[in-house]
Motif scaffolding. Structure first.
Motif, PDB file in Angstrom:
ATOM      1  N   VAL A   1       0.871  -1.164   0.000  1.00 53.91           N
ATOM      2  CA  VAL A   1       0.000   0.000   0.000  1.00 53.91           C
ATOM      3  C   VAL A   1       0.908   1.213   0.000  1.00 53.91           C
ATOM      4  O   VAL A   1       1.795   1.329   0.837  1.00 53.91           O
ATOM      5  N   LYS A   2       0.732   2.092  -0.968  1.00 52.87           N
ATOM      6  CA  LYS A   2       1.547   3.302  -1.030  1.00 52.87           C
ATOM      7  C   LYS A   2       0.664   4.508  -1.274  1.00 52.87           C
ATOM      8  O   LYS A   2      -0.469   4.386  -1.745  1.00 52.87           O
ATOM      9  N   LEU A   3       1.184   5.677  -0.940  1.00 55.60           N
ATOM     10  CA  LEU A   3       0.464   6.912  -1.202  1.00 55.60           C
ATOM     11  C   LEU A   3       0.861   7.454  -2.558  1.00 55.60           C
ATOM     12  O   LEU A   3       2.041   7.483  -2.905  1.00 55.60           O
ATOM     13  N   ASN A   4      -0.137   7.908  -3.308  1.00 58.05           N
ATOM     14  CA  ASN A   4       0.085   8.560  -4.587  1.00 58.05           C
ATOM     15  C   ASN A   4      -1.015   9.591  -4.757  1.00 58.05           C
ATOM     16  O   ASN A   4      -2.197   9.242  -4.751  1.00 58.05           O
ATOM     17  N   ASN A   5      -0.643  10.856  -4.876  1.00 60.42           N
ATOM     18  CA  ASN A   5      -1.618  11.941  -5.005  1.00 60.42           C
ATOM     19  C   ASN A   5      -2.643  11.912  -3.881  1.00 60.42           C
ATOM     20  O   ASN A   5      -3.835  12.098  -4.110  1.00 60.42           O
ATOM     21  N   ASN A   6      -2.173  11.665  -2.665  1.00 62.78           N
ATOM     22  CA  ASN A   6      -3.020  11.629  -1.466  1.00 62.78           C
ATOM     23  C   ASN A   6      -4.126  10.594  -1.544  1.00 62.78           C
ATOM     24  O   ASN A   6      -5.210  10.779  -1.002  1.00 62.78           O
ATOM     25  N   ARG A   7      -3.831   9.481  -2.192  1.00 59.55           N
ATOM     26  CA  ARG A   7      -4.718   8.328  -2.243  1.00 59.55           C
ATOM     27  C   ARG A   7      -3.895   7.100  -1.879  1.00 59.55           C
ATOM     28  O   ARG A   7      -2.708   7.024  -2.184  1.00 59.55           O
ATOM     29  N   ALA A   8      -4.513   6.118  -1.241  1.00 60.06           N
ATOM     30  CA  ALA A   8      -3.833   4.863  -0.908  1.00 60.06           C
ATOM     31  C   ALA A   8      -4.032   3.901  -2.068  1.00 60.06           C
ATOM     32  O   ALA A   8      -5.154   3.544  -2.398  1.00 60.06           O
TER      33      ALA A   8
END
Length: 121
Positions: free
Chosen positions: A27-34
């Protein structure tokens, strides 16, 4: 079963979990989404709508910390389960069936993934 921790980038929050086919996922953050990916790089799903500041998983559930200081728990399939915290959470961690919320005052509250309060540290 051995789970390997991977670091994708210094700015990403990464957690190991298991996909339905037993392949580890991150699980990673990208553009303030998980975003949930398999270790081999296949996209699984996105959780959150652009206000996620941290994400954690225990392999079954995913916890996201939103900008408003609340933690939301989702099933691995992406279904909303419940909200934890009252707007003053600064960090979240998951381990087994426990969710640890760090509050602005520095206290850590432990909850079960079922939402039950366990203790304050």
């Amino acid at each position: 079963m051995k789970i390997t921790h991977l670091i994708l980038a210094a700015a990403c929050i990464v957690s190991p979990a298991l996909a339905a086919d037993n392949e580890s996922v991150l699980v990673k953050l990208n553009n303030n989404r998980a975003e949930v990916y398999t270790v081999s790089g296949h996209y699984v799903r996105t959780i959150g709508s652009g206000d996620v500041v941290q994400a954690a998983t225990n392999g079954q559930e995913v916890a996201i910390l939103r900008q408003n200081g609340r933690v939301e728990l989702y099933s691995r399939s992406g279904s909303y389960m419940r909200t934890l915290g009252s707007g003053d959470v600064t960090a979240v961690q998951m381990s087994g069936d426990s969710v640890a919320l760090t509050r602005q005052n520095g206290r850590v509250e432990i909850y079960g993934t079922n939402g039950s309060y366990r203790r304050t540290l």
